[in-house]
Structures are given as C-alpha cells and as structure tokens.
Write a protein that holds these residues in place. Structure first.
Motif, PDB file in Angstrom:
ATOM      1  N   VAL A   1      -7.388  -5.107  12.544  1.00 41.46           N
ATOM      2  CA  VAL A   1      -8.842  -5.232  12.543  1.00 41.46           C
ATOM      3  C   VAL A   1      -9.260  -6.678  12.759  1.00 41.46           C
ATOM      4  O   VAL A   1     -10.194  -6.966  13.519  1.00 41.46           O
ATOM      5  CB  VAL A   1      -9.430  -4.689  11.223  1.00 41.46           C
ATOM      6  N   GLY A   2      -8.560  -7.609  12.108  1.00 43.07           N
ATOM      7  CA  GLY A   2      -8.873  -9.024  12.280  1.00 43.07           C
ATOM      8  C   GLY A   2      -8.689  -9.495  13.707  1.00 43.07           C
ATOM      9  O   GLY A   2      -9.488 -10.291  14.220  1.00 43.07           O
ATOM     10  N   ARG A   3      -7.655  -9.017  14.367  1.00 45.49           N
ATOM     11  CA  ARG A   3      -7.429  -9.384  15.768  1.00 45.49           C
ATOM     12  C   ARG A   3      -8.535  -8.848  16.663  1.00 45.49           C
ATOM     13  O   ARG A   3      -8.972  -9.518  17.605  1.00 45.49           O
ATOM     14  CB  ARG A   3      -6.078  -8.843  16.235  1.00 45.49           C
ATOM     15  N   ARG A   4      -8.994  -7.653  16.388  1.00 43.95           N
ATOM     16  CA  ARG A   4     -10.069  -7.069  17.186  1.00 43.95           C
ATOM     17  C   ARG A   4     -11.366  -7.843  16.998  1.00 43.95           C
ATOM     18  O   ARG A   4     -12.110  -8.083  17.942  1.00 43.95           O
ATOM     19  CB  ARG A   4     -10.255  -5.595  16.817  1.00 43.95           C
ATOM     20  N   ARG A   5     -11.654  -8.207  15.770  1.00 46.94           N
ATOM     21  CA  ARG A   5     -12.845  -9.014  15.502  1.00 46.94           C
ATOM     22  C   ARG A   5     -12.782 -10.332  16.261  1.00 46.94           C
ATOM     23  O   ARG A   5     -13.776 -10.780  16.833  1.00 46.94           O
ATOM     24  CB  ARG A   5     -12.946  -9.284  14.006  1.00 46.94           C
ATOM     25  N   ALA A   6     -11.597 -10.943  16.293  1.00 49.84           N
ATOM     26  CA  ALA A   6     -11.442 -12.255  16.927  1.00 49.84           C
ATOM     27  C   ALA A   6     -11.718 -12.231  18.420  1.00 49.84           C
ATOM     28  O   ALA A   6     -12.124 -13.246  18.996  1.00 49.84           O
ATOM     29  CB  ALA A   6     -10.032 -12.788  16.668  1.00 49.84           C
ATOM     30  N   VAL A   7     -11.501 -11.088  19.073  1.00 50.80           N
ATOM     31  CA  VAL A   7     -11.728 -10.998  20.523  1.00 50.80           C
ATOM     32  C   VAL A   7     -13.043 -10.288  20.848  1.00 50.80           C
ATOM     33  O   VAL A   7     -13.259  -9.858  21.975  1.00 50.80           O
ATOM     34  CB  VAL A   7     -10.540 -10.311  21.242  1.00 50.80           C
ATOM     35  N   GLY A   8     -13.913 -10.142  19.847  1.00 52.47           N
ATOM     36  CA  GLY A   8     -15.241  -9.605  20.099  1.00 52.47           C
ATOM     37  C   GLY A   8     -15.383  -8.111  20.046  1.00 52.47           C
ATOM     38  O   GLY A   8     -16.409  -7.565  20.474  1.00 52.47           O
ATOM     39  N   ARG A   9     -14.381  -7.408  19.520  1.00 53.70           N
ATOM     40  CA  ARG A   9     -14.505  -5.969  19.365  1.00 53.70           C
ATOM     41  C   ARG A   9     -15.289  -5.658  18.089  1.00 53.70           C
ATOM     42  O   ARG A   9     -15.285  -6.437  17.141  1.00 53.70           O
ATOM     43  CB  ARG A   9     -13.136  -5.299  19.305  1.00 53.70           C
ATOM     44  N   ALA A  10     -15.948  -4.518  18.060  1.00 54.00           N
ATOM     45  CA  ALA A  10     -16.733  -4.106  16.898  1.00 54.00           C
ATOM     46  C   ALA A  10     -16.040  -2.948  16.196  1.00 54.00           C
ATOM     47  O   ALA A  10     -15.484  -2.060  16.847  1.00 54.00           O
ATOM     48  CB  ALA A  10     -18.136  -3.694  17.323  1.00 54.00           C
ATOM     49  N   VAL A  11     -16.084  -2.966  14.867  1.00 52.90           N
ATOM     50  CA  VAL A  11     -15.408  -1.942  14.069  1.00 52.90           C
ATOM     51  C   VAL A  11     -16.350  -1.438  12.984  1.00 52.90           C
ATOM     52  O   VAL A  11     -16.928  -2.238  12.229  1.00 52.90           O
ATOM     53  CB  VAL A  11     -14.121  -2.486  13.415  1.00 52.90           C
ATOM     54  N   LEU A  12     -16.508  -0.124  12.897  1.00 57.24           N
ATOM     55  CA  LEU A  12     -17.276   0.508  11.825  1.00 57.24           C
ATOM     56  C   LEU A  12     -16.319   1.371  11.020  1.00 57.24           C
ATOM     57  O   LEU A  12     -15.651   2.249  11.569  1.00 57.24           O
ATOM     58  CB  LEU A  12     -18.406   1.371  12.388  1.00 57.24           C
ATOM     59  N   ILE A  13     -16.238   1.112   9.716  1.00 59.51           N
ATOM     60  CA  ILE A  13     -15.315   1.823   8.838  1.00 59.51           C
ATOM     61  C   ILE A  13     -16.103   2.584   7.780  1.00 59.51           C
ATOM     62  O   ILE A  13     -16.866   1.992   7.014  1.00 59.51           O
ATOM     63  CB  ILE A  13     -14.342   0.848   8.151  1.00 59.51           C
ATOM     64  N   ILE A  14     -15.922   3.896   7.757  1.00 59.51           N
ATOM     65  CA  ILE A  14     -16.535   4.726   6.730  1.00 59.51           C
ATOM     66  C   ILE A  14     -15.517   4.969   5.615  1.00 59.51           C
ATOM     67  O   ILE A  14     -14.360   5.279   5.875  1.00 59.51           O
ATOM     68  CB  ILE A  14     -16.992   6.081   7.310  1.00 59.51           C
ATOM     69  N   SER A  15     -15.975   4.800   4.369  1.00 57.28           N
ATOM     70  CA  SER A  15     -15.080   5.012   3.241  1.00 57.28           C
ATOM     71  C   SER A  15     -15.897   5.412   2.020  1.00 57.28           C
ATOM     72  O   SER A  15     -17.108   5.182   1.953  1.00 57.28           O
ATOM     73  CB  SER A  15     -14.279   3.740   2.946  1.00 57.28           C
ATOM     74  N   HIS A  16     -15.228   6.038   1.048  1.00 56.23           N
ATOM     75  CA  HIS A  16     -15.911   6.397  -0.191  1.00 56.23           C
ATOM     76  C   HIS A  16     -16.281   5.148  -0.980  1.00 56.23           C
ATOM     77  O   HIS A  16     -17.306   5.106  -1.656  1.00 56.23           O
ATOM     78  CB  HIS A  16     -15.025   7.303  -1.054  1.00 56.23           C
ATOM     79  N   PHE A  17     -15.418   4.147  -0.903  1.00 54.55           N
ATOM     80  CA  PHE A  17     -15.672   2.901  -1.624  1.00 54.55           C
ATOM     81  C   PHE A  17     -14.964   1.758  -0.909  1.00 54.55           C
ATOM     82  O   PHE A  17     -14.079   1.976  -0.083  1.00 54.55           O
ATOM     83  CB  PHE A  17     -15.176   2.998  -3.075  1.00 54.55           C
ATOM     84  N   VAL A  18     -15.353   0.544  -1.212  1.00 54.54           N
ATOM     85  CA  VAL A  18     -14.777  -0.646  -0.605  1.00 54.54           C
ATOM     86  C   VAL A  18     -14.114  -1.475  -1.695  1.00 54.54           C
ATOM     87  O   VAL A  18     -14.736  -1.775  -2.720  1.00 54.54           O
ATOM     88  CB  VAL A  18     -15.854  -1.488   0.114  1.00 54.54           C
ATOM     89  N   VAL A  19     -12.847  -1.809  -1.461  1.00 53.03           N
ATOM     90  CA  VAL A  19     -12.114  -2.637  -2.415  1.00 53.03           C
ATOM     91  C   VAL A  19     -12.164  -4.101  -1.987  1.00 53.03           C
ATOM     92  O   VAL A  19     -12.551  -4.977  -2.762  1.00 53.03           O
ATOM     93  CB  VAL A  19     -10.648  -2.170  -2.540  1.00 53.03           C
ATOM     94  N   ASP A  20     -11.795  -4.390  -0.751  1.00 52.89           N
ATOM     95  CA  ASP A  20     -11.731  -5.765  -0.246  1.00 52.89           C
ATOM     96  C   ASP A  20     -13.007  -6.109   0.508  1.00 52.89           C
ATOM     97  O   ASP A  20     -13.048  -6.113   1.741  1.00 52.89           O
ATOM     98  CB  ASP A  20     -10.499  -5.931   0.668  1.00 52.89           C
TER      99      ASP A  20
END
Length: 221
Positions: A184-203
């Motif tokens: 995910v970090g690599r994708r962010r670094a090259v301008g990709r967008a990520v949407l993550i659905i989850s019940h809860f967020v830890v980090d």
C-alpha cells in the motif's frame, strides 16, 4: 516509502473517485418497510491517498463498496472515477478448480495485459505476498490465508489507479499484514489511490483520512 509513511503530496485538482449524494434503501421485514442504508454519502478520493472507511455491521459499508465498483445501482446519486479499478471483495470470487497461475492468466486476459506484463506482475506479487509455492495449486486446496493473498493479488495485477479493498487483510498472519502495508505504501508513493473498508482501524497512522459510516452518511473521524 514504507507502509506507515504518509504522503506529503497535496491532492490534485481532480479526484480519482467521487461519490455524490448516494442513497440506497431496501425493503425488508414482515411489513416490507423500506430501510434506508445510505442517506446522501459524499466523499472524494485523490491520487496518492489511502483512505479508511469504517462502520458497524449493517452500517452500509459493503453496500457502498458495491455501488462504487458498479455491482449495485444506487437509488440516486452519482459515482465517477478515473483510470483502472482494482477490486478486492471481502469474500474471494475464485474458481475452485483453477490454480493460482490459471487465475492470474484469466484476469490478465480480462485486463488486456500482454503476456510479458502479466508474467512480470504475477511473479512480483507471488514474491511480495509470499505464496510462490502455491502457483500450481488449485484454489479449492488453498488455506484461507492463501486465498486472501490470491484475492488481493488479482486486484493488484494490472496496477490500477484506484484500488478498492473490502476487509482485505482478514485471514492474514502478522507477516502478511506487514507485507500488505508495504504494498500500500508503494502505491501511495507513485500516486495510486487506495480505499480500505474495515470494521475497525488499528493502525490509524497508516491512513491519510478515515471516514466513518453512521446513520447512512460518511463523515471524517
């Protein structure tokens, strides 16, 4: 860039995904009353952003995801996106008798990838997610964790500009969870967008923004 590093880039003028005034309701119960799940959801996702979408069971998270990928039509509202979409559903949609290699080949044809590009992408994903030894194993013989890796790998294969993930790390062990965030970090670094659905967020520090769905609307948390 590692998985927990934030991007310092300012969002571009045009979002890669826009949801405007999304409404969705269903008829249910003995009286067949209309139950409103989404009540005017609005949000934008920009290149280089990682956004989390959280909510309780029944809050409308999966309904919203299905609308975003075009698997479900809203009652009203619009969804616009730019570029290719990679979708990782919560329940893997795989063919039990096909091997991992055969799944990658099938999806490569659907994406219109060249043989060379498909082979390179497949090998990189095997190595990055750590399941190379299962390349010729049928899906019906894979563990839940390896099925989750294949499910994610298929969404990543064509290097989409927009990646939509529904509970993507369910079933991951700790090592794979860490590898996931590196990807995910690599994708962010090259301008990709990520949407993550989850019940809860830890980090929470791994996300640029977190939206919570409640009462049919999405608001910053």
């Amino acid at each position: 860039m590692t998985g927990n590093e934030r991007s310092s880039a300012v969002p571009e003028t045009s979002p890669v995904l826009s949801a405007r005034a999304l409404h969705k309701s269903y008829r249910g119960g003995l009286l067949r009353k209309r139950q409103h799940v989404l009540r005017g959801v609005d949000f934008d996702l920009y290149p280089g952003q990682v956004v989390g979408l959280i909510g309780e069971n029944g809050s409308g998270k999966s309904t919203l995801m299905k609308i975003l990928v075009g698997a479900l039509a809203p009652d009203s509202g619009t969804v616009t996106h730019a570029g290719r979409i990679g979708y990782c559903p919560q329940a893997p949609l795989l063919y039990p008798r096909l091997t991992c290699d055969e799944h990658f080949d099938l999806f490569a044809r659907a994406y219109g990838m060249t043989t060379h590009a498909a082979a390179e992408s497949r090998q990189a994903l095997y190595e990055e997610l750590g399941f190379t030894r299962y390349a010729r194993t049928r899906a019906e013989r894979l563990s839940g964790g390896t099925l989750a890796k294949l499910n994610l790998g298929l969404a990543l294969m064509a290097d989409p500009e927009l990646l939509l993930l529904d509970e993507p790390y369910a079933g991951f062990d700790w090592d794979t969870y860490q590898k996931f965030w590196v990807l995910v970090g690599r994708r962010r670094a090259v301008g990709r967008a990520v949407l993550i659905i989850s019940h809860f967020v830890v980090d929470e520090d791994r996300f640029d923004r977190i939206l919570a769905i409640a009462d049919g609307q999405a608001a910053p948390r």
